[in-house]
Design an enzyme around this catalytic site. Structure first.
Site, mmCIF file in Angstrom:
data_model
loop_
_atom_site.group_PDB
_atom_site.id
_atom_site.type_symbol
_atom_site.label_atom_id
_atom_site.label_comp_id
_atom_site.label_asym_id
_atom_site.label_seq_id
_atom_site.Cartn_x
_atom_site.Cartn_y
_atom_site.Cartn_z
ATOM 1 N N ALA A 63 0.848 -1.191 0.000
ATOM 2 C CA ALA A 63 0.000 0.000 0.000
ATOM 3 C C ALA A 63 0.885 1.243 0.000
ATOM 4 C CB ALA A 63 -0.904 -0.007 1.224
ATOM 5 N N GLY A 102 -0.403 -5.113 0.717
ATOM 6 C CA GLY A 102 -1.604 -4.919 -0.081
ATOM 7 C C GLY A 102 -1.505 -5.554 -1.451
ATOM 8 N N GLU A 105 -2.474 -9.092 -0.904
ATOM 9 C CA GLU A 105 -3.908 -9.120 -0.620
ATOM 10 C C GLU A 105 -4.720 -8.933 -1.898
ATOM 11 O OE1 GLU A 105 -4.559 -7.631 3.876
ATOM 12 O OE2 GLU A 105 -3.597 -6.155 2.576
ATOM 13 N N GLU A 125 3.395 -6.324 7.023
ATOM 14 C CA GLU A 125 2.849 -5.183 7.765
ATOM 15 C C GLU A 125 3.277 -5.142 9.224
ATOM 16 O OE1 GLU A 125 -0.044 -5.803 4.344
ATOM 17 O OE2 GLU A 125 1.182 -7.053 5.659
#
Length: 691
Positions: A63, A102, A105, A125
């Site tokens: 992200a 991300g 994901e 993360e």
């Protein structure tokens, strides 16, 4: 579509390409067109299947963490993944480089994943004090099992494409054109026909999970995290994936994420993430870096051998110089032994060990350093010895070779002046063991050329070090502040504390160990030798050294160590020595609590950091934090001493320093003007300058 997201049709397979250099982060300007493209393709009869790929050197590597803690602009990642799961036609993630956070994901939102052989996949993360916030803790266990997901998420360590295939995370691994193979795979899946089951609805790997075994695994991991919140939240979220319906587990993950992202620990860890990158920046545009193809190391002892291993581990040939054949053989034998231990532990293959050893060339002749591009001395910490070494180097090193000293304390300007090329000289202060510890203090001398600094900073990254540029003073940043942190250690003992009480206050704070246990590990004789060289004394430590009690290596120091064990045992003889010395000095002993210990050790640490910043020895307060987290074990969840000062309250620190200054009269407690200004303004001065 947009400059960040494009769509092409390849014989009925829609290829959606994300192009957001350098790492294809999922910023808002990527998410919006990506969501729009997927919405259109979901309803487009011309698209039989969808492949999500990335331009550049990597798949989505995470992200955009600059958006964390700010209002979320829609669509967010979770909405994109939810949209993917409504698509009836097959969706395939084509993964090269890294699929992290991300990015992974997003790939978990697809029905299938095809990866290049060299790709890495992970959810890191936790290293930012967070957990995966886009459903990673709930979807990953459905593919790889709860136990495997727990290990991946709590460690944050990426796995290879091969390991991902074996675990069930990746459906195919290719060693040819990734996009061609991903399109072929997607076309075959479309030909085979659905229904295509999204990851959220796959429960086979979770069914029958041994919850007791999972809890035991989680408890074992919890023992290793020393007060960090994120690993525990990660374990809780993965457990929810086992015990709760998907949507409830997903909602619980979100609540845990929001709690972490607003907390001090994640703020601290995100601060360090950016601080490390900022520390590596050297002022000046278009600096021409010098080529480093071979490195010379002078000294094959513990430090020199470790430095040599660090470069060999980075793939660089090393010439290792010693004063005698015997010392050289001993040093090379230690290096071989260290690599053999790595092989026995499974962290290194036999083939890798052999290749690394082939990079070493031993010598006792300075002339053999003539072909080296960088030469580092790692000899005895004595100015006369080091100046003699640099005089010899001046005579044999080729023009343009970089000459570095590994000194921990000494004046690099004086060392550089012993050569005819001070512009090529700087300090490279490695931390022991140099092949393991990440920190490298790069000491910029008065005449060090900017391109030399840039070359070594870049080289540090190549060998896996975290580099911080510092200026010249006794002890530079780390050891100068260490002296301030330890200035009250013996006073605390004489006034009533025990070594174990002081160390416990540190470990409760989050340090891996306290100062006395650390002293025993490093060897008390090192500090003793340094004190004698500077004409200084330490009442208790010097007495221990005079008795031959140097710490773990002699079986006794501040503690006792039985039968070669590393577990410290309180030593009644040391405590008796402390009490006797206190009585001799007329010091009335009393109870000393943990709060006082922290005030008299860590507050002076911050105070010295403020002085270093004001003097320009460090360019940024965040550089000091990087030094102390990576080199000295300052708790990562507190962000380093300068960041922690803001969390703890700089006004309180100033107030308590003033109190101890009035009570003791010792200069170590006199608040620095820069610390007072920080207490008033909430901002450290000196940001962005060059040391």
């Amino acid at each position: 579509m947009s400059s960040s997201v494009s769509v092409a049709n390849d014989n009925g397979v829609a290829v959606v390409t994300i192009d957001n250099p350098p790492v294809n982060a999922l910023s808002f300007h990527v998410r919006k067109p990506l969501y729009e493209a997927l919405t259109a393709l979901r309803d487009d009869p011309a698209a039989r299947a969808i492949v999500i790929a990335c331009a550049g050197r990597t798949f989505v590597a995470g992200a955009d963490i600059t958006e964390f803690g700010k209002p979320v602009e829609q669509p967010e990642l979770r909405a994109i993944i939810a949209l993917l799961e409504t698509i009836a036609k097959p969706t395939v993630a084509a993964i090269h480089g890294t699929a992290l956070g991300g990015g992974l994901e997003l790939a978990l939102g697809c029905h299938f994943r095809v990866a290049e052989k060299s790709a890495k996949l992970g959810l890191p993360e936790v290293k930012l004090g967070l957990l995966p916030g886009g459903g990673g803790t709930v979807r990953l266990p459905r593919l790889v099992s709860a136990a495997k997901a727990l290990a991946m998420i709590v460690s944050g360590t990426p796995i290879s494409a091969g390991e991902a295939k074996a675990a069930g995370l990746v459906d195919d691994v290719v060693d040819s054109d990734l996009l061609v193979e991903a399109v072929r795979f997607a076309s075959e899946m479309a030909d085979r026909g659905g229904p295509f089951v999204p990851v959220r609805d796959r429960n086979d790997r979770l069914a029958g999970t041994d919850l007791a075994a999972f809890d035991a695994q989680a408890a074992d991991l919890a023992k290793k995290v020393r007060g960090l919140e994120a690993p525990l939240a990660c374990a809780e979220a993965v457990r929810n994936a086992i015990t709760l319906p998907f949507d409830e587990a997903l909602a619980a993950e979100r609540q845990l994420f929001l709690k972490l992202v607003s907390g001090d620990q994640s703020r601290a860890q995100r601060h360090l993430f950016f601080a490390e990158r900022e520390a590596a920046k050297i002022p000046g545009k278009d600096l021409q870096k010098r080529q480093i193809a071979r490195v010379g190391i002078i000294g094959a002892g513990t430090m020199g051998g470790g430095i040599a291993m660090a470069f060999a581990n980075g793939g660089l040939p090393v010439t290792l110089l010693e004063t005698s054949e015997e010392a050289l053989r001993r040093g090379l034998a230690t290096i071989e032994k260290n690599y053999a231990v790595s092989v026995s532990r499974g962290s290194l293959t036999e083939e890798a060990r052999r290749k690394r050893l082939e990079l070493f060339k031993g010598s006792t002749d300075y002339a053999d350093l003539a072909g080296c591009d960088l030469i580092i001395e790692a000899v005895f910490e004595d100015m006369a010895v080091k100046k003699d070494v640099f005089g010899r180097l001046d005579a044999v090193a080729r023009p343009g070779a970089i000459l570095a000293t590994n000194t921990s304390y000494l004046d690099v300007n004086e060392i550089a002046a012993s050569t005819s090329r001070p512009q090529d000289v700087l300090g490279m202060h490695f931390f022991s063991p140099a092949n393991v510890m990440k920190l490298l203090e790069i000491v910029r001398a008065e005449k060090t050329a900017p391109e030399v600094l840039a070359t070594v900073t870049d080289l540090a990254r190549r060998i896996g070090k975290v580099a911080v540029v510092v200026g010249v003073c006794h002890g530079f940043v780390g050891n100068r502040m260490l002296s301030a942190r330890g200035a009250e250690n013996e006073a605390l003992l004489l006034e009533g504390a025990t070594p174990a009480q002081v160390d416990k206050a540190f470990t409760d704070f989050g340090w891996p160990m306290g100062p006395f246990q650390m002293g025993d590990l490093a060897g008390l004789d090192i500090g003793w030798r340094n004190r004698k060289a500077r004409g200084q004394t330490a009442l208790i430590a010097d007495k221990l050294c005079e008795q031959g009690h140097f710490g773990q290596k002699t079986g006794s120091g501040w503690y006792r160590y039985e039968s070669g064990a590393r577990e410290p045992i309180a030593d009644p003889e040391v405590e008796a020595l402390i009490r006797a010395k206190a009585a001799e000095l007329g010091i009335a002993r009393r109870e000393i609590g943990a709060e006082e210990i922290i005030e008299r050790t860590l507050y002076p640490l911050v105070n010295e950091g403020a002085k270093i910043l004001a003097e320009g020895i460090a360019a940024r307060a965040s550089d000091i934090d990087v030094v102390w987290v990576n080199g000295y074990g300052f708790p990562i969840g507190k962000g380093g001493p300068m960041f922690w000062a803001g969390l703890a309250g700089a006004g309180k620190i100033v107030e308590r320093l003033e109190y101890w200054h009035r009570r003791t009269g010792r200069a170590i407690f006199e608040p620095a003007p820069a610390l007072r200004r920080f207490a008033e303004t909430g901002a450290w001065e000196g940001a962005g300058g060059a040391p």
